[in-house]
Design an enzyme around this catalytic site. Structure first.
Site, PDB file in Angstrom:
ATOM      1  N   GLY A  35     -40.509 -49.164  29.669  1.00 28.11           N
ATOM      2  CA  GLY A  35     -40.731 -50.607  29.689  1.00 28.11           C
ATOM      3  C   GLY A  35     -42.197 -50.928  29.545  1.00 28.11           C
ATOM      4  O   GLY A  35     -43.034 -50.396  30.270  1.00 28.11           O
ATOM      5  N   ASN A 109     -33.751 -50.708  37.932  1.00 22.80           N
ATOM      6  CA  ASN A 109     -33.477 -50.282  36.563  1.00 22.80           C
ATOM      7  C   ASN A 109     -31.981 -50.405  36.349  1.00 22.80           C
ATOM      8  O   ASN A 109     -31.219 -49.745  37.043  1.00 22.80           O
ATOM      9  CB  ASN A 109     -33.936 -48.839  36.356  1.00 22.80           C
ATOM     10  CG  ASN A 109     -33.518 -48.263  34.999  1.00 22.80           C
ATOM     11  OD1 ASN A 109     -33.470 -47.059  34.832  1.00 22.80           O
ATOM     12  ND2 ASN A 109     -33.208 -49.100  34.033  1.00 22.80           N
ATOM     13  N   GLY A 110     -31.589 -51.242  35.410  1.00 20.49           N
ATOM     14  CA  GLY A 110     -30.166 -51.410  35.127  1.00 20.49           C
ATOM     15  C   GLY A 110     -29.835 -52.849  34.886  1.00 20.49           C
ATOM     16  O   GLY A 110     -30.714 -53.688  34.676  1.00 20.49           O
ATOM     17  N   TYR A 267     -32.067 -40.838  23.237  1.00 24.21           N
ATOM     18  CA  TYR A 267     -33.292 -41.564  22.908  1.00 24.21           C
ATOM     19  C   TYR A 267     -34.147 -41.921  24.108  1.00 24.21           C
ATOM     20  O   TYR A 267     -35.363 -41.769  24.088  1.00 24.21           O
ATOM     21  CB  TYR A 267     -32.925 -42.858  22.163  1.00 24.21           C
ATOM     22  CG  TYR A 267     -34.080 -43.810  22.050  1.00 24.21           C
ATOM     23  CD1 TYR A 267     -35.097 -43.574  21.130  1.00 24.21           C
ATOM     24  CD2 TYR A 267     -34.189 -44.910  22.904  1.00 24.21           C
ATOM     25  CE1 TYR A 267     -36.174 -44.425  21.044  1.00 24.21           C
ATOM     26  CE2 TYR A 267     -35.274 -45.766  22.813  1.00 24.21           C
ATOM     27  CZ  TYR A 267     -36.262 -45.517  21.896  1.00 24.21           C
ATOM     28  OH  TYR A 267     -37.328 -46.350  21.823  1.00 24.21           O
ATOM     29  N   CYS A 461     -21.391 -47.923  24.056  1.00 19.43           N
ATOM     30  CA  CYS A 461     -21.976 -48.490  22.847  1.00 19.43           C
ATOM     31  C   CYS A 461     -21.512 -47.742  21.595  1.00 19.43           C
ATOM     32  O   CYS A 461     -21.696 -48.217  20.481  1.00 19.43           O
ATOM     33  CB  CYS A 461     -23.500 -48.463  22.948  1.00 19.43           C
ATOM     34  SG  CYS A 461     -24.140 -46.856  23.394  1.00 19.43           S
TER      35      CYS A 461
HETATM   36  P1  5GP Z   1     -33.570 -49.550  13.606  1.00 20.69           P
HETATM   37  O1  5GP Z   1     -33.639 -48.782  12.309  1.00 20.69           O
HETATM   38  O2  5GP Z   1     -32.179 -49.703  14.077  1.00 20.69           O
HETATM   39  O3  5GP Z   1     -34.316 -50.830  13.512  1.00 20.69           O
HETATM   40  O4  5GP Z   1     -34.347 -48.701  14.701  1.00 20.69           O
HETATM   41  C1  5GP Z   1     -33.964 -47.384  14.966  1.00 20.69           C
HETATM   42  C2  5GP Z   1     -35.104 -46.718  15.672  1.00 20.69           C
HETATM   43  O5  5GP Z   1     -35.359 -47.430  16.898  1.00 20.69           O
HETATM   44  C3  5GP Z   1     -34.879 -45.281  16.049  1.00 20.69           C
HETATM   45  O6  5GP Z   1     -35.966 -44.541  15.531  1.00 20.69           O
HETATM   46  C4  5GP Z   1     -34.950 -45.261  17.570  1.00 20.69           C
HETATM   47  O7  5GP Z   1     -35.677 -44.134  17.993  1.00 20.69           O
HETATM   48  C5  5GP Z   1     -35.683 -46.524  17.920  1.00 20.69           C
HETATM   49  N1  5GP Z   1     -35.385 -47.196  19.178  1.00 20.69           N
HETATM   50  C6  5GP Z   1     -36.328 -47.879  19.873  1.00 20.69           C
HETATM   51  N2  5GP Z   1     -35.810 -48.423  20.973  1.00 20.69           N
HETATM   52  C7  5GP Z   1     -34.516 -48.096  21.023  1.00 20.69           C
HETATM   53  C8  5GP Z   1     -33.480 -48.387  21.969  1.00 20.69           C
HETATM   54  O8  5GP Z   1     -33.648 -49.048  22.986  1.00 20.69           O
HETATM   55  N3  5GP Z   1     -32.259 -47.876  21.697  1.00 20.69           N
HETATM   56  C9  5GP Z   1     -32.052 -47.126  20.587  1.00 20.69           C
HETATM   57  N4  5GP Z   1     -30.829 -46.631  20.383  1.00 20.69           N
HETATM   58  N5  5GP Z   1     -33.020 -46.846  19.681  1.00 20.69           N
HETATM   59  C10 5GP Z   1     -34.236 -47.330  19.879  1.00 20.69           C
HETATM   60 FE1  SF4 Z   2     -26.021 -46.068  27.680  1.00 20.90          FE
HETATM   61 FE2  SF4 Z   2     -24.593 -47.019  25.661  1.00 20.90          FE
HETATM   62 FE3  SF4 Z   2     -23.531 -46.869  28.111  1.00 20.90          FE
HETATM   63 FE4  SF4 Z   2     -25.460 -48.616  27.592  1.00 20.90          FE
HETATM   64  S1  SF4 Z   2     -23.395 -48.598  26.721  1.00 20.90           S
HETATM   65  S2  SF4 Z   2     -25.305 -47.274  29.395  1.00 20.90           S
HETATM   66  S3  SF4 Z   2     -26.739 -47.491  26.113  1.00 20.90           S
HETATM   67  S4  SF4 Z   2     -24.196 -45.157  26.809  1.00 20.90           S
HETATM   68 MG    MG Z   3     -37.452 -43.468  16.865  1.00 21.46          MG
END
Ligand code: 5GP
Ligand code: SF4
Ligand code: MG
Length: 491
Positions: A35, A109-110, A267, A461
């Site tokens: 954050g 956190n959550g 991630y 998700c």
């Molecule tokens: P997008 O192409 O969808 O705009 O971004 C994808 C990129 O965002 C990936 O490289 C991933 O590492 C990064 N990313 C940054 N913050 C997040 C997050 O909170 N969740 C996820 N799943 N990816 C994130």
């Molecule tokens: Fe993690 Fe996806 Fe579950 Fe959210 S919905 S807690 S990002 S696994």
């Molecule tokens: Mg990335």
């Protein structure tokens, strides 16, 4: 109300004799990736609790002058990010309530899933609660015994703990809490353990007594020289007010169902973090190795998208036998682009963040490995950059299954209409991103890579199966047209 979704970093330390403000600063700095919007800490010297928090990075909010003024033997801290709309000072943490002898602080956190029902119980009108964390603090404050000036100090000792035992069973959703009152630090993990929380010990030295530390991720223990003891169990509350750590179980047995967020492995967590007993980096490398077995391709170079895609790219190179190399350089001083509030800022952020290594990629067929695609904004811009730098073929490999459903448990995700994999088929995504081929890691391979036999995960998700009922902000019963293409048929 309560649009705030928080995927934050929390920290707590009980360490008589040491400078807990400096320890908390270091811990928060190690959790900065969780954050970057606001940072704060609350410090107690046994009589007085001082809270200092503000918008900005840990290093922006605190400096040596401020830290040296924060004296005490225990502290909690917080780093926060949230959606654009709720990006304001009011939501910076720790939250403080001035009840009991010296009040208490809370860092969260959550994201809670029954905030409306809880707000009603607390007799708070919709709109009055600025965040779900604030609501929990309010409920706890209401559960404190009435403030009688003549109540002796010793009688206050169990107030916060008793309030927690009363309030926690009513709270639903995702929460790793670190709390404090004047004399103790308390850690709580929700019964599903959606978000991580671990315990560490500061060993006694000639100079200092033994101390204890709580943190979202283990690197925050390493940085202050604490020894990792264990992850808190889902549904566990630990109370630290002296040499020993006491463990309590505030939740009914039937609610216990371990569901650590699978995206912590993909991630969110640092690669040097220990989760479910394994270092995350190893899991990410194995994700890449297994990804290489799905839809093999002829190519000259495997590269990762810095930083989060790099461990999986190493694994992919290992698994495929294609040489590993660097194709993009990341500006070291830039944060996570995803967290930037607006779409324009995000797209812009990519150029600021990444620059291609032209000699490495010109004329080559490259396999580009990244951890996830959410909106596709950064990925699309990155692919364009690689094409302009002369890559002849781009084979995109993603070390997680398609991200199709919003998270209600603390990771800030956009509306479904903005989730690329929710609105487009794999063929459409391939075209939109302008790549020669695209493959996502299958869910089975993802779980195999994490290598924690018998462990439970949240994967809502990716699957649309929410382990804890969520509010009705989206119609979660409606499946997207592209369901059949989930993951890969090979695993
Ligand atoms: P997008 O192409 O969808 O705009 O971004 C994808 C990129 O965002 C990936 O490289 C991933 O590492 C990064 N990313 C940054 N913050 C997040 C997050 O909170 N969740 C996820 N799943 N990816 C994130
Ligand atoms: Fe993690 Fe996806 Fe579950 Fe959210 S919905 S807690 S990002 S696994
Ligand atoms: Mg990335």
């Amino acid at each position: 109300m309560m649009e705030a979704k928080e995927a934050c970093g929390v920290f707590g330390v009980y360490a008589p004799g040491r400078s807990v403000a400096h320890l908390t600063f270091d811990g928060l700095y190690a959790l900065q990736h969780r954050g970057q919007e606001s940072a704060g800490m609350a410090v107690s010297d046994g009589d007085l609790i001082t809270v200092m928090k503000d918008m900005g990075l840990v290093t922006t909010v605190f400096d040596e002058r401020k830290l040296s003024g924060l004296r005490g033997h225990l502290a909690i801290g917080h780093t926060r990010y949230s959606t654009a709309g709720s990006s304001d000072w009011m939501n910076a943490q720790p939250v403080f309530r001035g009840v009991g002898r010296a009040g208490f602080g809370l860092a969260h956190n959550g994201n809670l899933t029954n905030t409306d029902a809880l707000a009603e119980q607390a007799n708070m009108l919709p709109g009055l609660v600025s965040s779900d964390s604030d609501l929990v603090a309010e409920l706890l404050a209401q559960a404190f015994p009435p403030d009688l000036p003549e109540r002796p100090r010793s009688e206050h000792a169990g107030d916060l703990e008793r309030a927690l035992m009363e309030v926690l069973p009513k709270v639903e959703g995702a929460f790793s809490f670190v709390l404090m009152d004047a004399d103790r630090v308390i850690g709580v993990r929700d019964p599903n353990g959606f978000r991580p929380l671990c315990l560490g010990r500061l060993d006694a030295t000639d100079e200092y007594e033994q101390g204890w530390v709580l943190a979202s991720e283990s690197p925050a223990l390493d940085v202050i020289g604490a020894t990792f003891i264990r992850e808190l169990e889902p549904g566990e509350m630990v109370v630290i007010d002296g040499k020993e750590v006491r463990s309590e179980r505030p939740f009914p047995e039937e609610r216990l169902d371990p569901r650590l967020c699978i995206f912590e492995f993909v991630y969110f967590a640092r690669p040097d973090t220990t989760l479910y007993g394994n270092e995350v980096h190893g899991a990410r490398r194995r994700m890449g190795q297994l990804l290489a077995t799905q839809r093999p391709v002829q190519a000259d170079l495997v590269m990762g998208v810095p930083d989060s895609g790099v461990p999986a790219a190493e694994g992919y190179a290992l698994g495929s036998g294609i040489p590993y190399g660097q194709g993009l350089v990341k500006n070291r001083y830039i944060g996570r682009t995803f967290i930037a509030p607006t779409q324009a800022e995000r797209a812009n952020g990519v150029r600021r963040k990444l620059n291609p290594l032209r000699e490495n990629i010109a004329g080559k067929r490259v396999v580009v490995v990244d951890d996830s695609i959410v909106r596709g904004t950064t990925t699309r811009a990155m692919v364009k950059m690689l094409r302009e730098a002369g890559a002849t073929e781009i084979h995109l490999r993603i070390s997680s299954p398609p991200f199709r459903w919003p998270c209600f448990y603390g990771i800030d995700t956009p509306d479904r209409s903005e989730l690329l994999a929710a609105v487009k088929t794999p063929e459409e995504i391939t075209e939109f991103l302008d790549v020669d081929s695209l493959e996502y890691l299958s869910l089975a391979h993802l779980v195999e890579a994490i290598d924690a036999p018998g462990a439970g995960f949240c994967d809502a998700c990716l699957t649309g199966t929410y382990p804890v009922p969520v509010g009705v902000k989206v119609d979660i019963t409606e499946r997207p047209a592209v369901t059949a293409a989930a993951g890969s048929p090979t695993a």
